[in-house]
Design a protein around this motif. Structure first.
Motif, mmCIF file in Angstrom:
data_model
loop_
_atom_site.group_PDB
_atom_site.id
_atom_site.type_symbol
_atom_site.label_atom_id
_atom_site.label_comp_id
_atom_site.label_asym_id
_atom_site.label_seq_id
_atom_site.Cartn_x
_atom_site.Cartn_y
_atom_site.Cartn_z
ATOM 1 N N THR A 29 28.014 67.847 20.511
ATOM 2 C CA THR A 29 27.667 66.771 21.422
ATOM 3 C C THR A 29 27.999 65.436 20.741
ATOM 4 O OG1 THR A 29 25.404 66.347 20.680
ATOM 5 C CG2 THR A 29 25.750 68.223 22.176
ATOM 6 N N PRO A 70 34.734 68.849 23.060
ATOM 7 C CA PRO A 70 35.572 68.283 24.120
ATOM 8 C C PRO A 70 37.048 68.543 23.833
ATOM 9 C CG PRO A 70 34.006 66.655 23.270
ATOM 10 C CD PRO A 70 33.985 67.805 22.327
ATOM 11 N N THR A 345 38.269 62.653 20.251
ATOM 12 C CA THR A 345 37.810 62.898 21.626
ATOM 13 C C THR A 345 37.227 61.626 22.248
ATOM 14 O OG1 THR A 345 35.670 63.725 20.770
ATOM 15 C CG2 THR A 345 37.388 65.356 21.200
ATOM 16 N N LYS A 346 35.975 61.367 21.982
ATOM 17 C CA LYS A 346 35.275 60.253 22.635
ATOM 18 C C LYS A 346 35.878 58.897 22.300
ATOM 19 C CE LYS A 346 30.685 58.083 22.952
ATOM 20 N NZ LYS A 346 31.169 56.755 22.523
ATOM 21 N N ARG A 357 35.535 61.426 30.045
ATOM 22 C CA ARG A 357 35.862 62.617 29.246
ATOM 23 C C ARG A 357 35.655 62.351 27.755
ATOM 24 N NH1 ARG A 357 41.872 62.763 31.352
ATOM 25 N NH2 ARG A 357 40.716 61.846 33.093
ATOM 26 N N GLY A 358 35.931 63.387 26.945
ATOM 27 C CA GLY A 358 35.827 63.217 25.501
ATOM 28 C C GLY A 358 34.435 63.400 24.957
ATOM 29 N N ARG A 359 33.533 63.993 25.735
ATOM 30 C CA ARG A 359 32.148 64.199 25.276
ATOM 31 C C ARG A 359 31.555 65.382 26.022
ATOM 32 N NH1 ARG A 359 31.921 58.336 26.372
ATOM 33 N NH2 ARG A 359 34.122 58.805 26.645
ATOM 34 N N VAL A 360 30.704 66.129 25.334
ATOM 35 C CA VAL A 360 29.991 67.229 25.973
ATOM 36 C C VAL A 360 28.626 66.700 26.364
ATOM 37 C CG1 VAL A 360 29.114 69.569 25.769
ATOM 38 C CG2 VAL A 360 31.239 68.941 24.598
ATOM 39 N N ALA A 364 29.976 64.656 32.542
ATOM 40 C CA ALA A 364 31.314 64.387 32.018
ATOM 41 C C ALA A 364 32.336 65.346 32.617
ATOM 42 C CB ALA A 364 31.328 64.498 30.499
ATOM 43 N N ALA A 366 34.902 68.165 32.708
ATOM 44 C CA ALA A 366 34.841 69.402 31.921
ATOM 45 C C ALA A 366 36.199 69.735 31.325
ATOM 46 C CB ALA A 366 34.322 70.558 32.765
ATOM 47 N N ASP A 367 36.621 68.917 30.360
ATOM 48 C CA ASP A 367 37.742 69.247 29.483
ATOM 49 C C ASP A 367 37.128 69.767 28.199
ATOM 50 O OD1 ASP A 367 39.399 68.227 31.419
ATOM 51 O OD2 ASP A 367 39.940 66.413 30.317
ATOM 52 N N LEU A 368 37.236 71.073 27.971
ATOM 53 C CA LEU A 368 36.528 71.713 26.862
ATOM 54 C C LEU A 368 37.443 72.688 26.139
ATOM 55 C CD1 LEU A 368 33.239 72.576 28.791
ATOM 56 C CD2 LEU A 368 33.472 70.782 27.063
#
Length: 396
Positions: A29, A70, A345-346, A357-360, A364, A366-368
């Motif tokens: 996270t 992410p 990412t973030k 995007r860029g964070r769980v 957000a 959902a690019d995972l």
């Protein structure tokens, strides 16, 4: 979107509806790493739960303790050139090159790709404004790619036709990022003129005479002319709402001038002094991931590891090698994994306004990616906008 499976929780009679559930993962996270599960619905992260998670979905992934993070965001990757020209002067069609680059980047965990397309008049190095325009059009018109592909227009300001071409790209809203670069002998990456000559003779296949002519042509450009060309690009970018980066900043004075002209990002600052001044002025700083993974700059410039130690590296870039962007957050820098992952990412997402995007976290995009970090980081699953697009699990 595939059909959603509905499951009933017998304890309270409610119905849970999810497209994708990833269970028993080490979830990175923005602030910590937790063991738990993530649920995805309609392209968004809808739940991040620690411990047991009694839910199911159309796609169910048992992470078995592997790392869920992410999808990577690469603001500067010129690896498309390797796919377009597998050998010098041996080109393949841009759609084929793009399809190949798309799969290679997804397998490296890159779900948002800014192709650093070189607007540079250098046919010997397989670069020209015309080829750059062809690549831009191929990327814009291709709707069968797995990742989210965007244009980073790299403008060589020593080449006058490239200024016109990049302005056209910006006017047509084709670029999501633009950068200015000036490969001038005696400055920046080529502050040693012999390195400039060696580079263009060996890598661009110029003759000694041709290299000398290029040196003479570029050193004849005045600072006033180069500044005017930068101003043209910045103005066009501002009119289009596009972030502007500079390339290979060398001195604090140079950084100050670029900041005054409206540059937002300092890419690959080649000295610590330049990187520190960029940070002081509130500019975003980005360094090469291959530099970190390899243990230093191939040009003897600022090492990414040193930039991280001095807290002047906001993001990392794939540059010429996408797998290094995946490996970089698993290089031990003495920081938390969340901090290292944020650099790929973030942080880059925020730098260009992609705050979805860029964070769980819940809400957000959902690019995972699910990553097995040992013995070298590899991607086992990838989701883009909530859709499972890649699976490569090794037998266990």
């Amino acid at each position: 979107m595939s059909e959603v499976v509905e499951t009933t929780d017998c304890t309270n009679g409610t119905t849970t509806t999810y497209d994708v559930v990833v269970e028993d993962a080490r979830i990175v996270t923005p602030n910590e790493v937790v063991r738990g599960s993530v649920a995805v619905d309609d392209g968004r992260i809808v739940a991040v739960e620690t411990g047991e998670f009694d839910a199911d979905g159309d796609t169910h992934i048992d992470a078995d303790g592997r790392v869920l993070m992410p999808g990577l965001i690469d603001l500067h990757g010129d690896d498309i050139e390797q796919h377009l020209y597998p050998r010098s002067n041996a080109a393949v069609d841009p759609p084929m090159a793009l399809a190949s680059a798309d799969r290679a980047n997804i397998s490296s965990g890159i779900t948002t790709k800014f192709h650093a397309i070189a607007f540079e008049d250098n046919p010997e190095k397989d670069r020209s404004p015309e080829l750059a325009m062809d690549l831009v059009e191929s990327i814009r018109s291709n709707d069968s790619l797995l990742a989210d592909h965007r244009i980073h227009a790299r403008c060589e300001i020593t080449d006058a036709p490239c200024i016109d071409a990049v302005e056209e790209v910006l006017v047509n809203d084709a670029a999501s990022l633009v950068s200015v670069m000036s490969h001038v002998p005696g400055k920046g990456q080529f502050r040693n003129i012999e390195k400039f000559r060696e580079y263009y003779e060996n890598d661009a296949n110029l003759s000694v005479e041709e290299a000398d002519e290029l040196i003479e042509e570029r050193i004849s450009l005045t600072e006033a002319e180069l500044s005017t060309r930068i101003d043209r690009i910045v103005t066009a970018a501002r009119d289009s709402g596009v972030v502007v980066a500079s390339h290979d900043d060398e001195t604090p004075v140079e950084v100050e001038r670029l900041d005054d002209r409206g540059i937002d990002i300092s890419e690959y600052p080649i000295t610590l002094d330049a990187a520190q001044r960029a940070r002081d002025l509130g500019m975003f700083t980005a360094m090469g991931a291959p530099n970190l993974v390899r243990g230093g700059s191939q040009w003897g410039n600022l090492a990414t590891e040193e930039a991280i130690e001095e807290d002047v590296a906001d993001a990392l870039l794939a540059d010429y090698h996408p797998p290094s962007l995946l490996a970089a957050p698993f290089v031990d820098t003495g920081e938390t994994l969340s901090t290292r992952v944020a650099r790929v990412t973030k942080n880059p997402a925020d730098a260009v306004g992609l705050t979805d995007r860029g964070r769980v976290k819940e809400g957000a995009r959902a690019d995972l990616i699910l990553v097995d970090p040992e013995p070298t980081p590899v991607v086992e699953h990838a989701l883009v906008d909530g859709e499972p697009v890649y699976k490569a699990e090794a037998p266990r």
